[in-house]
Design a protein around this motif. Structure first.
Motif, PDB file in Angstrom:
ATOM      1  N   ALA A   1       7.906  15.383  27.059  1.00 14.42           N
ATOM      2  CA  ALA A   1       8.922  15.843  26.265  1.00 14.42           C
ATOM      3  C   ALA A   1       9.079  15.210  25.043  1.00 14.42           C
ATOM      4  O   ALA A   1       9.419  15.559  23.910  1.00 14.42           O
ATOM      5  N   LEU A   2       9.073  13.664  24.983  1.00 12.35           N
ATOM      6  CA  LEU A   2       8.946  12.819  23.803  1.00 12.35           C
ATOM      7  C   LEU A   2       7.818  13.119  23.072  1.00 12.35           C
ATOM      8  O   LEU A   2       8.180  13.322  21.746  1.00 12.35           O
ATOM      9  N   LEU A   3       6.641  13.688  23.188  1.00 17.95           N
ATOM     10  CA  LEU A   3       5.679  13.926  22.489  1.00 17.95           C
ATOM     11  C   LEU A   3       6.015  15.159  21.893  1.00 17.95           C
ATOM     12  O   LEU A   3       5.656  15.470  20.215  1.00 17.95           O
ATOM     13  N   HIS A   4       6.674  16.138  22.367  1.00 17.95           N
ATOM     14  CA  HIS A   4       6.906  17.392  21.956  1.00 17.95           C
ATOM     15  C   HIS A   4       8.244  17.690  21.469  1.00 17.95           C
ATOM     16  O   HIS A   4       8.562  18.785  21.122  1.00 17.95           O
ATOM     17  N   GLY A   5       9.168  16.701  21.497  1.00 18.59           N
ATOM     18  CA  GLY A   5      10.525  16.961  21.012  1.00 18.59           C
ATOM     19  C   GLY A   5      11.556  17.632  21.792  1.00 18.59           C
ATOM     20  O   GLY A   5      12.451  18.306  21.474  1.00 18.59           O
ATOM     21  N   ASP A   6      11.236  17.693  23.117  1.00 17.09           N
ATOM     22  CA  ASP A   6      12.070  18.392  24.185  1.00 17.09           C
ATOM     23  C   ASP A   6      13.309  17.212  24.575  1.00 17.09           C
ATOM     24  O   ASP A   6      13.175  16.757  25.692  1.00 17.09           O
ATOM     25  N   TRP A   7      14.131  17.196  23.621  1.00 15.09           N
ATOM     26  CA  TRP A   7      15.365  16.307  23.883  1.00 15.09           C
ATOM     27  C   TRP A   7      16.131  16.426  25.134  1.00 15.09           C
ATOM     28  O   TRP A   7      16.767  15.533  25.667  1.00 15.09           O
ATOM     29  N   ASP A   8      16.353  17.838  25.381  1.00 18.86           N
ATOM     30  CA  ASP A   8      17.097  17.903  26.788  1.00 18.86           C
ATOM     31  C   ASP A   8      16.555  17.308  28.016  1.00 18.86           C
ATOM     32  O   ASP A   8      17.337  16.721  28.710  1.00 18.86           O
ATOM     33  N   ILE A   9      15.128  17.319  28.065  1.00 17.34           N
ATOM     34  CA  ILE A   9      14.411  16.911  29.134  1.00 17.34           C
ATOM     35  C   ILE A   9      14.557  15.299  29.043  1.00 17.34           C
ATOM     36  O   ILE A   9      14.788  14.529  29.830  1.00 17.34           O
ATOM     37  N   ALA A  10      14.212  14.857  27.645  1.00 19.14           N
ATOM     38  CA  ALA A  10      14.211  13.379  27.595  1.00 19.14           C
ATOM     39  C   ALA A  10      15.569  12.636  27.964  1.00 19.14           C
ATOM     40  O   ALA A  10      15.547  11.550  28.527  1.00 19.14           O
ATOM     41  N   GLU A  11      16.470  13.301  27.403  1.00 18.80           N
ATOM     42  CA  GLU A  11      17.885  12.479  27.734  1.00 18.80           C
ATOM     43  C   GLU A  11      18.293  12.881  28.851  1.00 18.80           C
ATOM     44  O   GLU A  11      19.573  12.053  29.317  1.00 18.80           O
ATOM     45  N   ALA A  12      17.824  13.531  29.744  1.00 24.89           N
ATOM     46  CA  ALA A  12      18.217  13.692  31.280  1.00 24.89           C
ATOM     47  C   ALA A  12      17.415  12.637  32.145  1.00 24.89           C
ATOM     48  O   ALA A  12      17.845  12.351  33.310  1.00 24.89           O
ATOM     49  N   SER A  13      16.559  11.975  31.577  1.00 19.48           N
ATOM     50  CA  SER A  13      15.908  10.971  32.269  1.00 19.48           C
ATOM     51  C   SER A  13      16.562   9.894  32.605  1.00 19.48           C
ATOM     52  O   SER A  13      17.683   9.459  31.960  1.00 19.48           O
ATOM     53  N   VAL A  14      16.323   9.210  33.691  1.00 18.62           N
ATOM     54  CA  VAL A  14      17.389   7.950  34.126  1.00 18.62           C
ATOM     55  C   VAL A  14      16.468   6.508  33.600  1.00 18.62           C
ATOM     56  O   VAL A  14      15.453   6.660  33.178  1.00 18.62           O
ATOM     57  N   PRO A  15      17.244   5.568  33.527  1.00 24.21           N
ATOM     58  CA  PRO A  15      16.674   4.209  33.089  1.00 24.21           C
ATOM     59  C   PRO A  15      15.494   3.807  33.470  1.00 24.21           C
ATOM     60  O   PRO A  15      14.531   3.198  32.884  1.00 24.21           O
ATOM     61  N   GLY A  16      15.082   3.925  34.600  1.00 22.41           N
ATOM     62  CA  GLY A  16      13.720   3.423  35.616  1.00 22.41           C
ATOM     63  C   GLY A  16      12.651   4.313  34.946  1.00 22.41           C
ATOM     64  O   GLY A  16      11.562   3.853  34.437  1.00 22.41           O
ATOM     65  N   THR A  17      12.825   5.599  34.809  1.00 23.77           N
ATOM     66  CA  THR A  17      11.754   6.428  34.415  1.00 23.77           C
ATOM     67  C   THR A  17      11.564   6.173  32.978  1.00 23.77           C
ATOM     68  O   THR A  17      10.390   5.924  32.138  1.00 23.77           O
ATOM     69  N   ARG A  18      12.571   5.622  31.950  1.00 26.19           N
ATOM     70  CA  ARG A  18      12.432   5.463  30.564  1.00 26.19           C
ATOM     71  C   ARG A  18      11.905   4.113  30.508  1.00 26.19           C
ATOM     72  O   ARG A  18      10.747   3.809  29.650  1.00 26.19           O
ATOM     73  N   ARG A  19      12.161   3.035  31.202  1.00 24.18           N
ATOM     74  CA  ARG A  19      11.531   1.808  31.299  1.00 24.18           C
ATOM     75  C   ARG A  19       9.825   1.825  31.368  1.00 24.18           C
ATOM     76  O   ARG A  19       9.160   1.266  30.764  1.00 24.18           O
ATOM     77  N   ASP A  20       9.474   2.590  32.636  1.00 19.45           N
ATOM     78  CA  ASP A  20       8.085   2.637  32.753  1.00 19.45           C
ATOM     79  C   ASP A  20       7.374   3.762  31.813  1.00 19.45           C
ATOM     80  O   ASP A  20       6.148   3.248  31.335  1.00 19.45           O
ATOM     81  N   ALA A  21       7.957   4.465  31.293  1.00 20.43           N
ATOM     82  CA  ALA A  21       7.400   5.195  30.092  1.00 20.43           C
ATOM     83  C   ALA A  21       7.059   4.457  28.976  1.00 20.43           C
ATOM     84  O   ALA A  21       5.999   4.488  28.366  1.00 20.43           O
TER      85      ALA A  21
END
Length: 252
Positions: free
Chosen positions: A198-218
């Motif tokens: 999602a981040l690579l292709h600019g899908d911000w709806d999916i990116a902003e729905a992610s939770v902190p643990g997922t963001r940290r691992d990414a």
């Protein structure tokens, strides 16, 4: 006298002598340019404040023997103003600027795509409407794509088999299928790979729905992949405060 003009973002500054600075900019048409700004450290300087890091400026240069000389500066976007007072956004912007500087080793080589990525990321940080950590990781992934280093996310990095796959190896180039899995591979959750895509292709709806643990691992995978290819650590990246906003209602 040879003059030229371009629009650019200030990536870094260095002191030169008692009153001058060397300004490194990433410009729209001329790529990375290092130029001398004479007298900008004096309080009477006409444009010293415009040549601070993260400034988006229209600049006129005089071609010099070793370094060009800045003769005029006009502000296009004052990105620095909302960034310098916020630690997370300031350190994030510093990591963006350092990455852009590292990816443009050759001065004068056109880098329009990277210039647009940098200005877009700094604008998003300055506006403050998106999570700074997500903005940084989106920038880093797209900057790596610019450099030809984008990690394989939806297919195997070695054989190209469509995924998603469970194994991920920075050294191998990203996701790996069961047959190609390398020793030392990590096994990120499926949600981490979804976020990276999602981040690579600019899908911000999916990116902003992610939770902190997922963001940290990414973020960990993105940083490791970038620094593997750079073959050295970014000085600013460990200073970035990875403080995520609260997940949307219903997030787990």
């Amino acid at each position: 006298m040879s003059l030229y003009r371009d629009t650019g973002v200030v990536l870094r500054v260095h002191k030169l002598g008692e009153a001058d600075r060397i300004i490194t900019l990433l410009t729209r048409r001329h790529g990375k340019v290092r130029a001398v700004a004479k007298g900008v450290r004096r309080t009477t300087s006409r444009f010293g404040a415009r040549l601070e890091p993260f400034g988006h400026v229209d600049v006129q240069f005089y071609t010099g023997r070793t370094l060009d000389v800045i003769t005029q500066v006009q502000t296009v976007d004052a990105f620095a103003l909302p960034l310098v007072g916020d630690y997370q956004r300031y350190t994030t912007a510093s990591a963006i600027a350092e990455t852009a500087d590292r990816l443009t080793a050759e001065e004068g080589a056109p880098a329009m795509r990277l210039y647009l990525l940098v200005t877009g990321a700094l604008r998003a940080l300055a506006e403050g409407e998106r999570d700074a950590s997500l903005v940084l990781d989106a920038f880093l992934l797209r900057a790596m794509a610019f450099a030809g280093w984008a990690p394989a996310i939806t297919e195997c990095a070695r054989c190209g088999l469509p995924g998603p796959h469970r194994a991920f190896s920075v050294q191998a180039g990203g996701s790996l299928c069961g047959n190609c899995r390398a020793p030392g591979s990590v096994h990120p959750a499926a949600e981490v790979l979804v976020l990276l895509e999602a981040l690579l292709h600019g899908d911000w709806d999916i990116a902003e729905a992610s939770v902190p643990g997922t963001r940290r691992d990414a973020s960990g995978l993105v940083a490791a992949h970038l620094q593997w290819h750079l073959e050295r650590q970014l000085r600013s990246l460990p200073l970035v405060e990875r403080r995520a906003r609260e997940a949307p209602a219903g997030g787990k």
